[in-house]
Design a protein around this motif. Structure first.
Motif, mmCIF file in Angstrom:
data_model
loop_
_atom_site.group_PDB
_atom_site.id
_atom_site.type_symbol
_atom_site.label_atom_id
_atom_site.label_comp_id
_atom_site.label_asym_id
_atom_site.label_seq_id
_atom_site.Cartn_x
_atom_site.Cartn_y
_atom_site.Cartn_z
ATOM 1 N N ASN A 116 48.042 27.341 46.364
ATOM 2 C CA ASN A 116 48.277 26.892 44.995
ATOM 3 C C ASN A 116 49.671 27.245 44.478
ATOM 4 O O ASN A 116 49.997 26.946 43.323
ATOM 5 N N THR A 117 50.486 27.874 45.315
ATOM 6 C CA THR A 117 51.840 28.239 44.896
ATOM 7 C C THR A 117 52.785 27.042 45.052
ATOM 8 O O THR A 117 52.761 26.363 46.091
ATOM 9 N N PRO A 118 53.602 26.738 44.058
ATOM 10 C CA PRO A 118 54.554 25.622 44.190
ATOM 11 C C PRO A 118 55.475 25.816 45.390
ATOM 12 O O PRO A 118 55.978 26.919 45.642
ATOM 13 N N ALA A 119 55.699 24.750 46.138
ATOM 14 C CA ALA A 119 56.522 24.822 47.351
ATOM 15 C C ALA A 119 58.003 24.583 47.066
ATOM 16 O O ALA A 119 58.836 24.765 47.974
ATOM 17 N N GLU A 120 58.362 24.208 45.831
ATOM 18 C CA GLU A 120 59.754 23.846 45.542
ATOM 19 C C GLU A 120 60.743 24.980 45.787
ATOM 20 O O GLU A 120 61.817 24.745 46.379
ATOM 21 N N GLY A 122 44.431 41.097 55.608
ATOM 22 C CA GLY A 122 44.174 39.859 54.869
ATOM 23 C C GLY A 122 45.439 39.067 54.618
ATOM 24 O O GLY A 122 45.436 37.833 54.675
ATOM 25 N N ALA A 123 46.551 39.774 54.343
ATOM 26 C CA ALA A 123 47.814 39.077 54.122
ATOM 27 C C ALA A 123 48.266 38.343 55.385
ATOM 28 O O ALA A 123 48.733 37.200 55.329
ATOM 29 N N GLY A 124 48.110 39.008 56.532
ATOM 30 C CA GLY A 124 48.489 38.354 57.780
ATOM 31 C C GLY A 124 47.628 37.140 58.087
ATOM 32 O O GLY A 124 48.132 36.075 58.462
ATOM 33 N N LEU A 125 46.318 37.289 57.914
ATOM 34 C CA LEU A 125 45.418 36.166 58.200
ATOM 35 C C LEU A 125 45.555 35.053 57.171
ATOM 36 O O LEU A 125 45.295 33.885 57.483
ATOM 37 N N GLY A 139 61.176 32.792 48.359
ATOM 38 C CA GLY A 139 60.752 31.626 47.610
ATOM 39 C C GLY A 139 59.271 31.572 47.305
ATOM 40 O O GLY A 139 58.859 31.105 46.238
ATOM 41 N N THR A 140 58.432 32.073 48.248
ATOM 42 C CA THR A 140 56.985 31.986 48.078
ATOM 43 C C THR A 140 56.366 33.303 47.654
ATOM 44 O O THR A 140 55.541 33.347 46.726
ATOM 45 N N LEU A 141 56.754 34.394 48.322
ATOM 46 C CA LEU A 141 56.118 35.687 48.070
ATOM 47 C C LEU A 141 56.234 36.164 46.622
ATOM 48 O O LEU A 141 55.247 36.675 46.074
ATOM 49 N N PRO A 142 57.387 36.027 45.956
ATOM 50 C CA PRO A 142 57.441 36.472 44.552
ATOM 51 C C PRO A 142 56.441 35.769 43.645
ATOM 52 O O PRO A 142 55.990 36.349 42.647
ATOM 53 N N GLY A 143 56.070 34.545 43.988
ATOM 54 C CA GLY A 143 55.120 33.819 43.155
ATOM 55 C C GLY A 143 53.677 34.246 43.355
ATOM 56 O O GLY A 143 52.859 34.124 42.434
ATOM 57 N N VAL A 144 53.341 34.742 44.548
ATOM 58 C CA VAL A 144 51.952 35.118 44.829
ATOM 59 C C VAL A 144 51.724 36.619 44.788
ATOM 60 O O VAL A 144 50.577 37.064 44.704
ATOM 61 N N LEU A 145 52.791 37.408 44.834
ATOM 62 C CA LEU A 145 52.619 38.858 44.919
ATOM 63 C C LEU A 145 51.848 39.444 43.737
ATOM 64 O O LEU A 145 50.970 40.304 43.945
ATOM 65 N N PRO A 146 52.117 39.045 42.483
ATOM 66 C CA PRO A 146 51.296 39.598 41.387
ATOM 67 C C PRO A 146 49.812 39.296 41.541
ATOM 68 O O PRO A 146 48.970 40.153 41.268
ATOM 69 N N GLN A 147 49.472 38.080 42.000
ATOM 70 C CA GLN A 147 48.069 37.749 42.240
ATOM 71 C C GLN A 147 47.490 38.591 43.365
ATOM 72 O O GLN A 147 46.372 39.097 43.268
ATOM 73 N N THR A 183 36.445 43.802 53.474
ATOM 74 C CA THR A 183 37.404 43.468 52.418
ATOM 75 C C THR A 183 38.523 42.583 52.944
ATOM 76 O O THR A 183 39.068 41.757 52.198
ATOM 77 N N ALA A 184 38.884 42.720 54.214
ATOM 78 C CA ALA A 184 39.897 41.840 54.789
ATOM 79 C C ALA A 184 39.443 40.392 54.728
ATOM 80 O O ALA A 184 40.246 39.484 54.460
ATOM 81 N N GLY A 185 38.154 40.137 54.967
ATOM 82 C CA GLY A 185 37.651 38.782 54.868
ATOM 83 C C GLY A 185 37.722 38.233 53.451
ATOM 84 O O GLY A 185 38.051 37.066 53.238
ATOM 85 N N VAL A 186 37.434 39.100 52.469
ATOM 86 C CA VAL A 186 37.487 38.663 51.069
ATOM 87 C C VAL A 186 38.924 38.434 50.621
ATOM 88 O O VAL A 186 39.268 37.382 50.066
ATOM 89 N N LEU A 187 39.789 39.436 50.857
ATOM 90 C CA LEU A 187 41.171 39.324 50.394
ATOM 91 C C LEU A 187 41.922 38.227 51.143
ATOM 92 O O LEU A 187 42.763 37.532 50.560
ATOM 93 N N GLY A 188 41.651 38.075 52.428
ATOM 94 C CA GLY A 188 42.325 37.023 53.189
ATOM 95 C C GLY A 188 42.066 35.651 52.605
ATOM 96 O O GLY A 188 42.977 34.821 52.496
ATOM 97 N N ARG A 189 40.822 35.399 52.203
ATOM 98 C CA ARG A 189 40.493 34.089 51.607
ATOM 99 C C ARG A 189 41.185 33.936 50.248
ATOM 100 O O ARG A 189 41.738 32.867 49.943
ATOM 101 N N LEU A 190 41.162 34.984 49.427
ATOM 102 C CA LEU A 190 41.813 34.905 48.115
ATOM 103 C C LEU A 190 43.329 34.753 48.256
ATOM 104 O O LEU A 190 43.959 33.973 47.529
ATOM 105 N N PHE A 191 43.917 35.497 49.195
ATOM 106 C CA PHE A 191 45.361 35.389 49.416
ATOM 107 C C PHE A 191 45.727 33.983 49.882
ATOM 108 O O PHE A 191 46.750 33.426 49.462
ATOM 109 N N ALA A 192 44.902 33.411 50.767
ATOM 110 C CA ALA A 192 45.188 32.064 51.283
ATOM 111 C C ALA A 192 45.132 31.035 50.161
ATOM 112 O O ALA A 192 45.979 30.132 50.095
#
Length: 253
Positions: A154-158, A83-86, A177-185, A140-149
């Protein structure tokens, strides 16, 4: 039309739909209370007690519980990685064409229920826990992939943009820059799906995917209700423990 009139209209519409559903399905609920049906249901329910607590059966239950736990854990882990890859494609990181293809694949994976995937995987990989693991991983890959995407979108790009402007590459900007913001989610979503997959792994045994579900199917097929009750109690205990552990981990994260 007033708000009250609109509410009454909706209630009448829902009531009419429920009545029409009973009529269309031809459900005879009165048959549950007709004749000796209550006595038969009571006798069948009482046949599950007392649960079989023999040492040999409890050892088999322990092995089945560990197998169910392993199926759910490995299936969820594989699903999180896939899911993370997709999700990178589904979030539009590699262009619109890749985004559309990834979202179509994710929709296809999660639109097929786990039981259907398990039936297909049993035909492909044979009876046993491997089929159950693949079934859980695919759905579950289909579910998590959509949630991860969605989390990525929604993660700030700054932060990532600042790193790229400072000379960092695309991969480094993503990881720092991006992964630390989404990893807890991502971790919270994965733990929540693991809770669901524990229950589903117990059910997948009904199509031969191993674990406690297969033990429950066999005992019910052989009319061994006391043994089946022990399996049901083991399922309940395992789900409660995993729910508590997952909730504690999500609070810590």
């Amino acid at each position: 039309m007033s708000r009250r009139g609109e509410a009454i209209g909706w209630l009448l519409l829902i009531g009419a739909a429920v009545i029409a559903s009973f009529w269309y399905l031809d459900m005879d609920l009165r048959g549950l209370l007709r004749g000796d049906s209550p006595q038969q249901m009571q006798a069948y329910a009482l046949s599950f007690f007392p649960p079989d607590s023999s040492a040999s059966w409890l050892r088999q239950i322990s092995r089945g519980a560990l197998e169910t736990l392993a199926i759910s854990a490995i299936g969820t882990l594989l699903a999180a990685l896939l899911g993370a890859g997709l999700s990178l494609l589904a979030a539009g990181r590699l262009g619109r064409l890749a985004k559309a293809a990834a979202r179509l694949l994710l929709n296809a994976l999660r639109s097929v229920p786990e039981l259907v995937w398990a039936a297909l995987m049993v035909l492909a990989a044979g009876l046993g826990p491997f089929a159950g693991t693949l079934a859980i991983a695919l759905h579950t890959a289909g579910v998590l992939g959509r949630l991860f995407a969605e989390a990525l979108e929604n993660t700030p790009a700054e932060p990532a943009n600042a790193l790229r402007e400072a000379g960092a590459g695309t991969v480094a900007a993503f990881f720092y820059g991006t992964l630390p913001g989404v990893l807890p989610q991502w971790l919270a979503y994965t733990l929540y799906r693991w809770e669901n997959n524990i229950r589903m792994a117990a059910v997948l045994g009904f199509v031969g995917a191993g674990g406690l579900g297969q033990m429950l199917y066999v005992t019910l097929s052989l009319f061994q209700q006391p043994r089946a009750m022990t399996v049901i109690l083991a399922m309940l205990l395992m789900v409660l423990l995993v729910d508590a552990l997952s909730a504690w981990l999500r609070r810590r994260l």
